[in-house]
Scaffold this motif. Structure first.
Motif, PDB file in Angstrom:
ATOM      1  N   ALA A   6     -20.698  75.649  17.863  1.00  0.00           N
ATOM      2  CA  ALA A   6     -19.885  76.741  18.433  1.00  0.00           C
ATOM      3  C   ALA A   6     -19.422  76.383  19.844  1.00  0.00           C
ATOM      4  CB  ALA A   6     -20.698  78.034  18.450  1.00  0.00           C
ATOM      5  N   ILE A   7     -20.318  75.791  20.635  1.00  0.00           N
ATOM      6  CA  ILE A   7     -19.966  75.435  22.017  1.00  0.00           C
ATOM      7  C   ILE A   7     -19.021  74.239  22.034  1.00  0.00           C
ATOM      8  CG2 ILE A   7     -20.901  74.726  24.260  1.00  0.00           C
ATOM      9  CD1 ILE A   7     -23.541  76.140  23.233  1.00  0.00           C
ATOM     10  N   ALA A   8     -19.276  73.267  21.134  1.00  0.00           N
ATOM     11  CA  ALA A   8     -18.404  72.082  21.065  1.00  0.00           C
ATOM     12  C   ALA A   8     -16.971  72.499  20.710  1.00  0.00           C
ATOM     13  CB  ALA A   8     -18.939  71.084  20.042  1.00  0.00           C
ATOM     14  N   ASP A   9     -16.816  73.474  19.813  1.00  0.00           N
ATOM     15  CA  ASP A   9     -15.473  73.961  19.452  1.00  0.00           C
ATOM     16  C   ASP A   9     -14.778  74.549  20.678  1.00  0.00           C
ATOM     17  OD1 ASP A   9     -15.750  73.180  16.883  1.00  0.00           O
ATOM     18  OD2 ASP A   9     -16.162  75.187  16.054  1.00  0.00           O
ATOM     19  N   ALA A  10     -15.525  75.345  21.441  1.00  0.00           N
ATOM     20  CA  ALA A  10     -14.952  75.970  22.644  1.00  0.00           C
ATOM     21  C   ALA A  10     -14.541  74.903  23.660  1.00  0.00           C
ATOM     22  CB  ALA A  10     -15.962  76.935  23.267  1.00  0.00           C
ATOM     23  N   LEU A  11     -15.389  73.881  23.822  1.00  0.00           N
ATOM     24  CA  LEU A  11     -15.073  72.802  24.774  1.00  0.00           C
ATOM     25  C   LEU A  11     -13.859  72.001  24.296  1.00  0.00           C
ATOM     26  CD1 LEU A  11     -18.629  71.414  25.655  1.00  0.00           C
ATOM     27  CD2 LEU A  11     -17.015  72.462  27.257  1.00  0.00           C
ATOM     28  N   ALA A  12     -13.827  71.696  22.984  1.00  0.00           N
ATOM     29  CA  ALA A  12     -12.740  70.876  22.444  1.00  0.00           C
ATOM     30  C   ALA A  12     -11.396  71.559  22.649  1.00  0.00           C
ATOM     31  CB  ALA A  12     -12.982  70.596  20.966  1.00  0.00           C
ATOM     32  N   ASP A  49     -17.277  79.337  31.169  1.00  0.00           N
ATOM     33  CA  ASP A  49     -17.583  80.415  32.114  1.00  0.00           C
ATOM     34  C   ASP A  49     -17.267  81.787  31.516  1.00  0.00           C
ATOM     35  OD1 ASP A  49     -18.843  80.139  34.484  1.00  0.00           O
ATOM     36  OD2 ASP A  49     -17.044  80.112  35.725  1.00  0.00           O
ATOM     37  N   ASP A  50     -18.288  82.623  31.426  1.00  0.00           N
ATOM     38  CA  ASP A  50     -18.124  84.004  30.953  1.00  0.00           C
ATOM     39  C   ASP A  50     -17.709  84.136  29.491  1.00  0.00           C
ATOM     40  OD1 ASP A  50     -18.937  85.123  33.291  1.00  0.00           O
ATOM     41  OD2 ASP A  50     -16.924  85.358  34.125  1.00  0.00           O
ATOM     42  N   MET A  51     -17.725  83.010  28.769  1.00  0.00           N
ATOM     43  CA  MET A  51     -17.329  83.061  27.362  1.00  0.00           C
ATOM     44  C   MET A  51     -18.449  83.664  26.531  1.00  0.00           C
ATOM     45  SD  MET A  51     -16.434  81.407  24.228  1.00  0.00           S
ATOM     46  CE  MET A  51     -17.367  79.914  24.190  1.00  0.00           C
ATOM     47  N   ARG A  52     -18.080  84.432  25.506  1.00  0.00           N
ATOM     48  CA  ARG A  52     -19.083  84.947  24.574  1.00  0.00           C
ATOM     49  C   ARG A  52     -18.959  84.181  23.273  1.00  0.00           C
ATOM     50  NH1 ARG A  52     -20.866  90.483  24.954  1.00  0.00           N
ATOM     51  NH2 ARG A  52     -20.543  91.276  27.064  1.00  0.00           N
ATOM     52  N   ALA A  79     -14.572  68.407  34.164  1.00  0.00           N
ATOM     53  CA  ALA A  79     -15.469  69.459  34.661  1.00  0.00           C
ATOM     54  C   ALA A  79     -14.752  70.799  34.708  1.00  0.00           C
ATOM     55  CB  ALA A  79     -15.978  69.088  36.053  1.00  0.00           C
ATOM     56  N   LEU A  80     -13.513  70.770  35.217  1.00  0.00           N
ATOM     57  CA  LEU A  80     -12.741  72.014  35.327  1.00  0.00           C
ATOM     58  C   LEU A  80     -12.466  72.588  33.942  1.00  0.00           C
ATOM     59  CD1 LEU A  80     -11.098  74.072  36.945  1.00  0.00           C
ATOM     60  CD2 LEU A  80      -9.142  72.527  36.776  1.00  0.00           C
ATOM     61  N   ARG A  81     -12.087  71.715  33.009  1.00  0.00           N
ATOM     62  CA  ARG A  81     -11.796  72.186  31.657  1.00  0.00           C
ATOM     63  C   ARG A  81     -13.057  72.747  30.987  1.00  0.00           C
ATOM     64  NH1 ARG A  81      -6.643  71.761  29.436  1.00  0.00           N
ATOM     65  NH2 ARG A  81      -5.276  71.214  31.155  1.00  0.00           N
ATOM     66  N   ALA A  82     -14.178  72.070  31.206  1.00  0.00           N
ATOM     67  CA  ALA A  82     -15.429  72.555  30.619  1.00  0.00           C
ATOM     68  C   ALA A  82     -15.782  73.924  31.210  1.00  0.00           C
ATOM     69  CB  ALA A  82     -16.551  71.561  30.876  1.00  0.00           C
ATOM     70  N   THR A  83     -15.546  74.065  32.512  1.00  0.00           N
ATOM     71  CA  THR A  83     -15.830  75.342  33.174  1.00  0.00           C
ATOM     72  C   THR A  83     -14.945  76.452  32.626  1.00  0.00           C
ATOM     73  OG1 THR A  83     -16.494  74.189  35.168  1.00  0.00           O
ATOM     74  CG2 THR A  83     -15.904  76.496  35.421  1.00  0.00           C
ATOM     75  N   THR A 124     -23.746  86.776  12.834  1.00  0.00           N
ATOM     76  CA  THR A 124     -23.122  88.092  12.946  1.00  0.00           C
ATOM     77  C   THR A 124     -23.197  88.623  14.368  1.00  0.00           C
ATOM     78  OG1 THR A 124     -25.237  89.096  12.387  1.00  0.00           O
ATOM     79  CG2 THR A 124     -23.689  88.723  10.570  1.00  0.00           C
ATOM     80  N   ARG A 125     -23.730  87.803  15.273  1.00  0.00           N
ATOM     81  CA  ARG A 125     -23.957  88.284  16.632  1.00  0.00           C
ATOM     82  C   ARG A 125     -22.984  87.685  17.636  1.00  0.00           C
ATOM     83  NH1 ARG A 125     -29.567  90.201  16.706  1.00  0.00           N
ATOM     84  NH2 ARG A 125     -29.466  90.312  18.950  1.00  0.00           N
ATOM     85  N   THR A 126     -22.790  88.377  18.734  1.00  0.00           N
ATOM     86  CA  THR A 126     -22.004  87.852  19.848  1.00  0.00           C
ATOM     87  C   THR A 126     -22.956  87.651  21.016  1.00  0.00           C
ATOM     88  OG1 THR A 126     -20.093  89.079  19.089  1.00  0.00           O
ATOM     89  CG2 THR A 126     -20.012  88.263  21.344  1.00  0.00           C
ATOM     90  N   SER A 127     -22.875  86.495  21.643  1.00  0.00           N
ATOM     91  CA  SER A 127     -23.811  86.183  22.729  1.00  0.00           C
ATOM     92  C   SER A 127     -23.459  86.959  23.998  1.00  0.00           C
ATOM     93  CB  SER A 127     -23.788  84.686  23.026  1.00  0.00           C
ATOM     94  OG  SER A 127     -22.618  84.351  23.737  1.00  0.00           O
ATOM     95  N   THR A 128     -24.373  86.938  24.950  1.00  0.00           N
ATOM     96  CA  THR A 128     -24.051  87.426  26.293  1.00  0.00           C
ATOM     97  C   THR A 128     -23.044  86.432  26.894  1.00  0.00           C
ATOM     98  OG1 THR A 128     -25.871  86.133  27.180  1.00  0.00           O
ATOM     99  CG2 THR A 128     -26.335  88.432  26.663  1.00  0.00           C
ATOM    100  N   PRO A 129     -22.275  86.838  27.911  1.00  0.00           N
ATOM    101  CA  PRO A 129     -21.346  85.883  28.529  1.00  0.00           C
ATOM    102  C   PRO A 129     -22.116  84.673  29.067  1.00  0.00           C
ATOM    103  CG  PRO A 129     -20.905  88.112  29.296  1.00  0.00           C
ATOM    104  CD  PRO A 129     -22.197  88.166  28.534  1.00  0.00           C
ATOM    105  N   ILE A 130     -21.580  83.490  28.850  1.00  0.00           N
ATOM    106  CA  ILE A 130     -22.248  82.269  29.314  1.00  0.00           C
ATOM    107  C   ILE A 130     -22.235  82.249  30.842  1.00  0.00           C
ATOM    108  CG2 ILE A 130     -22.150  79.751  29.323  1.00  0.00           C
ATOM    109  CD1 ILE A 130     -21.006  79.881  26.510  1.00  0.00           C
ATOM    110  N   HIS A 131     -23.426  82.026  31.399  1.00  0.00           N
ATOM    111  CA  HIS A 131     -23.617  82.168  32.843  1.00  0.00           C
ATOM    112  C   HIS A 131     -23.853  80.788  33.455  1.00  0.00           C
ATOM    113  CE1 HIS A 131     -24.845  84.152  36.498  1.00  0.00           C
ATOM    114  NE2 HIS A 131     -25.977  83.491  36.492  1.00  0.00           N
TER     115      HIS A 131
END
Lengths: 131, 137
Positions: B14-20, B98-101, B90-94, B106-113
């Motif tokens: 899930a995180i790799a998709d967001a980063l990509a 940052d703040d992504m859920r 680094a900027l793109r990863a941020t 079936t769940r949504t995470s807290t915003p990434i801190h």
């Protein structure tokens, strides 16, 4: 049964005089207790990597130390001047070749909530020293 | 076991998709999978991100010690041929994290801190820096 608590301004004045003295002593104790505990946990994680699972940089865990740096301020973690402590950045945060160990980050996960509660308890105890 | 979705591979994906979506496809790797490193075939990519995800300790206030949430720590190492390239990653990863859920199961995470960042410096054949992040699911 009835409990009556009565106070007057003289009590309040005497409490206010005592509080800075108690805070200096107990605040130091709370900080010191938490950095010692945090260091113990982080050092245990480091020992796991360097003595249980391998013997590379076996002097890295002993470089974990804690010290007070102010009346109510302290720090803990690997000391670059001791043993293999100078390798800390590579181990803690990783590099292209090795994933981060996060020994300090993982110790904070355990210490931070406890530290918060200790501080909160300390503040309550300033006004209710007997409790 | 009551905490939802404890398979770290699902979190990693899930995180790799967001980063990509920000740094480009084919630029996010696990340790050991980077072409040209660790004996892998191919050339080291010019710019890439190394991603690790681990479950982290969360205290529980319940006597049963059951957790209804799980805590996670994300570590990203952004790598480039120059400081500028690594800083771009680094900027793109941020931006991506940052703040992504995250939606996992079936769940949504807290915003990434954001937790911490280390500056970019020479690292083997490349330059790299790192950031860590936390969230709960």
């Amino acid at each position: 049964m009835r409990i009556t608590v009565s106070h007057n301004l003289a009590d309040l004045e005497s409490d206010l005089r005592k509080i800075p003295r108690i805070l200096r002593k107990e605040g130091r104790r709370v900080v010191q207790h938490n950095i010692v505990e945090g260091n113990r946990i982080a050092k245990a994680f480091a020992s796991e990597q360097h003595t249980m699972f391998g013997d590379e940089d076996i002097e890295y865990p002993p470089s974990f130390t804690s010290e007070m740096t102010g009346p109510m301020r302290g720090e803990y973690g690997p000391d670059a001047a001791i043993g293999d402590g100078s390798q800390a950045e590579g181990y803690e945060h990783g590099s292209i070749n090795s994933p981060p160990h996060n020994d300090l980050g993982r110790s904070l996960d355990q210490i931070a909530p406890e530290f918060g509660m200790d501080v909160s308890d300390l503040v309550s105890s300033l006004f209710w020293p007997e409790s | 076991m009551t905490a939802p979705e404890l398979d770290e591979r699902v979190h990693w994906d899930a995180i790799a998709d967001a980063l990509a979506a920000e740094v480009g496809t084919g630029r996010v790797f696990k340790y050991g999978d980077v072409p040209g490193l660790d004996g892998n075939a191919g050339d080291i990519p010019p710019i890439f991100v190394l991603l690790t995800v681990q479950r982290r300790y969360t205290s529980t206030g319940r006597l049963s010690a059951r957790h209804s949430r799980s805590g996670w720590r994300v570590s990203t190492r952004y790598v480039g041929r120059t400081v500028d390239e690594a800083a771009w990653a680094a900027l793109r990863a941020t931006r991506a994290l940052d703040d992504m859920r995250l939606s996992i199961g079936t769940r949504t995470s807290t915003p990434i801190h954001h937790e911490s960042t280390q500056s970019i410096k020479p690292d083997g054949a490349r330059l790299s820096g790192s950031s860590s992040w936390t969230y709960a699911l």
